[in-house]
Scaffold this active site. Structure first.
Site, mmCIF file in Angstrom:
data_model
loop_
_atom_site.group_PDB
_atom_site.id
_atom_site.type_symbol
_atom_site.label_atom_id
_atom_site.label_comp_id
_atom_site.label_asym_id
_atom_site.label_seq_id
_atom_site.Cartn_x
_atom_site.Cartn_y
_atom_site.Cartn_z
ATOM 1 N N CYS A 98 0.854 -1.184 -0.075
ATOM 2 C CA CYS A 98 0.131 -0.092 -0.083
ATOM 3 C C CYS A 98 0.923 1.113 -0.142
ATOM 4 O O CYS A 98 2.002 1.233 0.351
ATOM 5 C CB CYS A 98 -0.839 -0.062 1.207
ATOM 6 S SG CYS A 98 -1.905 -1.348 1.232
ATOM 7 N N ARG B 2 4.279 -0.010 -6.547
ATOM 8 C CA ARG B 2 4.010 -1.034 -5.126
ATOM 9 C C ARG B 2 2.808 -1.948 -5.408
ATOM 10 O O ARG B 2 2.923 -2.856 -4.562
ATOM 11 C CB ARG B 2 3.836 -0.098 -3.973
ATOM 12 C CG ARG B 2 5.217 0.780 -3.613
ATOM 13 C CD ARG B 2 4.683 1.866 -2.654
ATOM 14 N NE ARG B 2 4.668 1.152 -1.458
ATOM 15 C CZ ARG B 2 5.628 0.974 -0.368
ATOM 16 N NH1 ARG B 2 6.880 1.328 -0.857
ATOM 17 N NH2 ARG B 2 5.636 0.274 0.812
ATOM 18 N N TRP C 96 -3.657 -2.165 -1.425
ATOM 19 C CA TRP C 96 -3.493 -3.501 -1.860
ATOM 20 C C TRP C 96 -4.228 -4.500 -0.864
ATOM 21 O O TRP C 96 -3.807 -4.652 0.420
ATOM 22 C CB TRP C 96 -2.036 -4.052 -1.983
ATOM 23 C CG TRP C 96 -2.014 -5.177 -2.593
ATOM 24 C CD1 TRP C 96 -1.870 -5.483 -4.162
ATOM 25 C CD2 TRP C 96 -1.521 -6.465 -2.002
ATOM 26 N NE1 TRP C 96 -1.448 -6.782 -4.313
ATOM 27 C CE2 TRP C 96 -1.376 -7.251 -3.101
ATOM 28 C CE3 TRP C 96 -1.442 -7.065 -0.822
ATOM 29 C CZ2 TRP C 96 -1.108 -8.917 -2.952
ATOM 30 C CZ3 TRP C 96 -1.128 -8.350 -0.786
ATOM 31 C CH2 TRP C 96 -1.060 -9.298 -1.671
ATOM 32 N N ASN D 126 -1.141 1.852 6.376
ATOM 33 C CA ASN D 126 -0.304 0.756 5.776
ATOM 34 C C ASN D 126 -0.162 -0.167 6.999
ATOM 35 O O ASN D 126 0.109 -0.117 7.900
ATOM 36 C CB ASN D 126 0.894 0.952 5.136
ATOM 37 C CG ASN D 126 0.855 1.878 3.855
ATOM 38 O OD1 ASN D 126 -0.690 2.014 3.332
ATOM 39 N ND2 ASN D 126 1.781 2.275 3.252
ATOM 40 N N GLY D 127 -0.319 -1.533 6.739
ATOM 41 C CA GLY D 127 0.058 -2.657 7.823
ATOM 42 C C GLY D 127 -1.212 -3.339 8.051
ATOM 43 O O GLY D 127 -2.379 -3.566 7.293
ATOM 44 N N GLU E 172 15.663 -18.941 -11.014
ATOM 45 C CA GLU E 172 15.402 -17.452 -11.312
ATOM 46 C C GLU E 172 14.967 -17.087 -12.511
ATOM 47 O O GLU E 172 13.928 -16.123 -12.721
ATOM 48 C CB GLU E 172 16.602 -16.308 -10.950
ATOM 49 C CG GLU E 172 16.489 -14.737 -10.997
ATOM 50 C CD GLU E 172 15.559 -14.308 -10.391
ATOM 51 O OE1 GLU E 172 14.819 -14.869 -9.378
ATOM 52 O OE2 GLU E 172 15.110 -12.908 -10.624
ATOM 53 N N LYS F 231 11.147 -15.423 -13.485
ATOM 54 C CA LYS F 231 11.101 -14.238 -14.065
ATOM 55 C C LYS F 231 9.946 -14.426 -15.373
ATOM 56 O O LYS F 231 9.133 -13.538 -15.601
ATOM 57 C CB LYS F 231 12.520 -13.752 -14.785
ATOM 58 C CG LYS F 231 12.704 -12.240 -14.955
ATOM 59 C CD LYS F 231 13.252 -11.330 -13.540
ATOM 60 C CE LYS F 231 12.696 -12.060 -12.369
ATOM 61 N NZ LYS F 231 13.201 -11.288 -11.191
ATOM 62 N N GLU G 98 6.533 -14.676 -13.909
ATOM 63 C CA GLU G 98 5.846 -13.604 -13.427
ATOM 64 C C GLU G 98 5.500 -12.391 -14.318
ATOM 65 O O GLU G 98 4.257 -11.825 -14.166
ATOM 66 C CB GLU G 98 6.611 -12.897 -12.024
ATOM 67 C CG GLU G 98 7.890 -12.116 -12.546
ATOM 68 C CD GLU G 98 8.650 -11.581 -11.324
ATOM 69 O OE1 GLU G 98 7.779 -11.189 -10.365
ATOM 70 O OE2 GLU G 98 9.781 -11.636 -11.277
ATOM 71 N N HIS H 222 14.285 -37.877 -12.741
ATOM 72 C CA HIS H 222 13.613 -38.303 -11.467
ATOM 73 C C HIS H 222 11.988 -38.009 -11.593
ATOM 74 O O HIS H 222 11.539 -38.118 -10.543
ATOM 75 C CB HIS H 222 14.525 -37.997 -10.214
ATOM 76 C CG HIS H 222 15.567 -38.298 -10.108
ATOM 77 N ND1 HIS H 222 16.152 -39.648 -9.945
ATOM 78 C CD2 HIS H 222 16.859 -37.809 -10.171
ATOM 79 C CE1 HIS H 222 17.500 -39.853 -10.059
ATOM 80 N NE2 HIS H 222 17.948 -38.569 -10.140
ATOM 81 N N LYS I 64 5.386 -4.955 -5.612
ATOM 82 C CA LYS I 64 6.790 -4.763 -5.447
ATOM 83 C C LYS I 64 7.344 -5.134 -4.062
ATOM 84 O O LYS I 64 8.666 -5.804 -3.739
ATOM 85 C CB LYS I 64 7.001 -3.413 -5.806
ATOM 86 C CG LYS I 64 8.689 -3.089 -5.700
ATOM 87 C CD LYS I 64 9.213 -3.866 -6.923
ATOM 88 C CE LYS I 64 10.883 -3.729 -7.019
ATOM 89 N NZ LYS I 64 11.350 -4.349 -7.893
HETATM 90 C C1 AGP Z 1 10.845 -11.002 -7.776
HETATM 91 O O1 AGP Z 1 10.939 -10.553 -9.285
HETATM 92 C C2 AGP Z 1 9.846 -10.682 -7.080
HETATM 93 N N1 AGP Z 1 9.776 -9.284 -7.094
HETATM 94 C C3 AGP Z 1 9.906 -11.380 -5.749
HETATM 95 O O2 AGP Z 1 10.101 -12.590 -5.811
HETATM 96 C C4 AGP Z 1 10.700 -10.589 -4.706
HETATM 97 O O3 AGP Z 1 12.158 -10.923 -5.081
HETATM 98 C C5 AGP Z 1 10.522 -11.181 -3.326
HETATM 99 O O4 AGP Z 1 9.120 -10.724 -3.032
HETATM 100 C C6 AGP Z 1 11.362 -10.652 -2.187
HETATM 101 O O5 AGP Z 1 11.489 -9.246 -2.081
HETATM 102 P P1 AGP Z 1 12.662 -8.398 -1.516
HETATM 103 O O6 AGP Z 1 13.812 -8.610 -2.074
HETATM 104 O O7 AGP Z 1 12.243 -7.137 -1.448
HETATM 105 O O8 AGP Z 1 12.582 -8.887 -0.051
#
Ligand code: AGP
Length: 598
Positions: A2, A27, A72, A98-99, A470, A474, A477, A493, A593
């Site tokens: 948020c 965000r 959010w 927020n929170g 990774e 990528k 996502e 396996h 984010k």
């Molecule tokens: C990766 O592209 C994502 N945005 C996500 O997996 C991210 O790495 C994860 O949420 C951890 O975030 P941070 O590094 O801010 O802790």
């Protein structure tokens, strides 16, 4: 995820608030709203959906004081009535939050019994009713009394009718004040402030703040006024814009070489001089993180064991805090680009509770994690707006290598010459990344192989096993193609059963690596199932090329450091696939984010 903004000054506040919220869009959010002091009264506008939905219905507000929010959903579905801000029953107070308020059910019951009328399903709404309950003419005091009743985490901003004051408080959620001339700003993220000011005050846990156009006063949790020197932020507003690229993600991938340079700047000398991690008396290391940061941690394990000979274990942050913790880990390294990931923060607290020494690797100066740990190593990648981690992941890899080299040199595993040679490879890594970026169009071309795929596999071994995890993360996502990463030796396996001509396999094999021959054997197994293979290897590797339908060539790199160019090549690959599919690259659906809920 948020976002909060606040403004009190001489400008039309609604414009400042909407502009600030726009800059916080990255965000992730599902609704937005603002509360304005208009002609002495409070006026509210809030809507489910994107900011342009709110903008279309926004009355022509003229007031100079207000607060805004992007939500959010966590407690209560996305809807107009669950959107922030919330207003008190008497219409005199409004808040954004927020929170998470953990004891909201009990508080709501009590407040309803006192006659407060709730209009939403959110935990947040209890805050405005509590504020109303406590308000006796002093907004900051009422907020102080309110937060003493709540359990949970928060950044809260509050306004009242007929006043230029904004009161705010924080606990485990970021809040920053921007200082101007006859105007002051507030936000959950410095990005929202940068087009107005670069002089900021970071609010710490337990503190409250009262902001007017003419000043800002900070109070600690005992109510005592405190003085703090402002910090000058070196990120410019332009740093946070797209700079001519179609998407933030591509811009941020292209910023990789410069980010690497900044990560290394200063830190290399500090490593040679033993200033990073000055005390290295520990027998083992645990690396804790989420998502991409966890993949960086996996690379870190290989580096730590290779360069420092230190037994290293890994744990997902969301699991660590609930693990039995049978053995205390002398050093726990928490990796989080945002520094705000709730699971990683909880893990940091748990590590300290267990008596471990803690070190955070983060990109955001002043982020919450930096106050939760004993030591911090900043990755200095600059602001990253795209939800998908790109340059921040890359610089996390650099940080992992740097720490491993530092520890290895410190504990005698690396001689002075070996340490210098490893550091020199790190220095060269920005050239390797640049050389991948110089040839993005050939990656764009081969990426067409994935256009019609429903499923994709990514395979690698050893230190490139995590980079393939990774790569798969990528692709899934941002393109929404189902992608899975595997240690290549694991295919037989089970996963091999899924392979056929419709499932492309992206396979990395770095000539010179001790697993290279084994990778070629695994690629042959895949090709024998008719799966089209996209190979990732070094220039001139004809043995690999013979087994693959298409190739991505990397500069000749030492296998140990190959995750750096491999990562960038796979980021570019995913980007072009997602772009042709018309995906929302910078803001993938359902993702945020920084993930500030557990
Ligand atoms: C990766 O592209 C994502 N945005 C996500 O997996 C991210 O790495 C994860 O949420 C951890 O975030 P941070 O590094 O801010 O802790």
């Amino acid at each position: 995820m948020c976002g909060i903004v606040g403004y009190s000054g001489h400008r039309r506040a609604s414009e400042v608030l909407m502009d600030g919220l726009k800059r916080l869009e990255y965000r992730g959010y599902d609704s937005a709203g603002i509360a304005m002091v208009e002609d002495g009264h409070l006026a509210l506008a809030k809507k489910q959906g994107e900011l342009n939905v709110l903008q279309k219905t926004l009355p022509k507000f003229e007031g100079h004081t207000g607060i805004g929010h992007t939500r959010w959903a966590t407690c209560g579905r996305p809807s107009d009535r669950n959107a922030h801000p919330f207003i008190s029953c008497d219409g005199r107070l409004a808040i954004v939050h927020n929170g998470i308020i953990e004891n909201y059910s009990a508080l709501r019951e009590k407040l309803e019994a006192e006659g407060h009328n709730f209009t939403s399903e959110t935990d947040t709404e209890v805050i405005v009713h509590l504020l109303e309950h406590h308000y006796k003419g002093d907004l900051r005091q009422a907020l102080t009394d309110t937060v003493s009743d709540v359990q949970g985490t928060y950044a809260i901003a509050a306004v009242k009718e007929g006043s230029e004051e904004i009161a705010a408080a924080r606990k485990e959620n970021p809040l920053v004040i921007g200082l101007g001339v006859k105007e002051n700003f507030l936000a959950s993220d410095v990005t929202a402030l940068l087009s107005y000011t670069n002089k900021v005050l970071y609010i710490l846990d337990g503190e409250t703040v009262l902001l007017t156009p003419n000043g800002v006063t900070l109070h600690d949790q005992d109510g005592a006024e405190i003085q703090r020197e402002p910090t000058v932020v070196t990120w410019s507003a332009e740093d946070a814009q797209k700079g001519g690229f179609e998407h933030f993600m591509l811009k941020e991938i292209f910023e990789g070489p410069n980010s690497i340079h900044n990560t290394l700047l200063g830190a290399l000398d500090m490593i040679e001089n033993g200033e990073v991690l000055p005390r290295i008396e520990f027998q083992s290391v645990k690396l804790v993180a989420c998502g991409s940061s966890y993949h960086a941690a996996m690379v870190g394990k290989y580096a730590m064991e290779e360069f420092a000979g230190v037994p290293t274990t890994l744990e997902l942050a969301s699991e660590y805090r609930y693990s039995p913790g049978a053995r205390e880990d002398p050093l726990v390294i928490l990796i989080t680009q945002s520094g705000e990931t709730a699971d990683t923060l909880a893990a940091a607290r748990e590590a300290r509770r267990r008596g471990c020494r803690t070190l955070a690797v983060t990109n955001v100066v002043g982020s919450t994690i930096t106050r939760e740990v004993d030591e911090v190593l900043y990755t200095r990648a600059g602001p990253e707006i795209g939800v998908a981690a790109t340059k921040t992941f890359l610089t996390q890899l650099l940080a992992m290598y740097m720490l491993a080299i530092r520890i290895g040199y410190g504990n005698g595993t690396l001689s002075h010459d070996s340490m210098r040679s490893a550091l020199s490879s790190l220095r060269q890594s920005s050239n390797f990344v640049q050389s991948v970026l110089n040839d993005v169009h050939s990656i764009e071309e081969v990426s067409r192989m994935l256009d019609n795929a429903v499923h994709c596999f990514f395979i690698g071994r050893n230190i490139n096993y995590p980079t393939m995890l990774e790569g798969a993360l990528k692709l899934k996502e941002i393109s929404y193609i189902h992608a899975e990463g595997f240690a290549a030796g694991e295919l037989k396996h089970g996963p091999l059963a899924l392979l056929d001509s419709t499932t492309p396999v992206i396979a990395v094999a770095i000539k010179g690596d001790h697993t290279y021959e084994k990778m070629l054997a695994n690629i042959s197994e895949v090709a024998a199932r008719d799966s089209p293979v996209l190979g990732v290897g070094v220039e001139g590797d004809n043995d690999l090329a013979r087994l693959c339908e298409k190739m991505i060539y990397l500069p000749r790199v030492k296998p140990m450091f190959s995750p750096i160019p491999v990562t960038v090549a796979l980021q570019v690959l995913s980007y072009y696939v997602a772009n042709r599919r018309g995906c929302s690259i910078d803001k993938p659906k359902n993702l945020a984010k920084s993930v500030t809920v557990e």
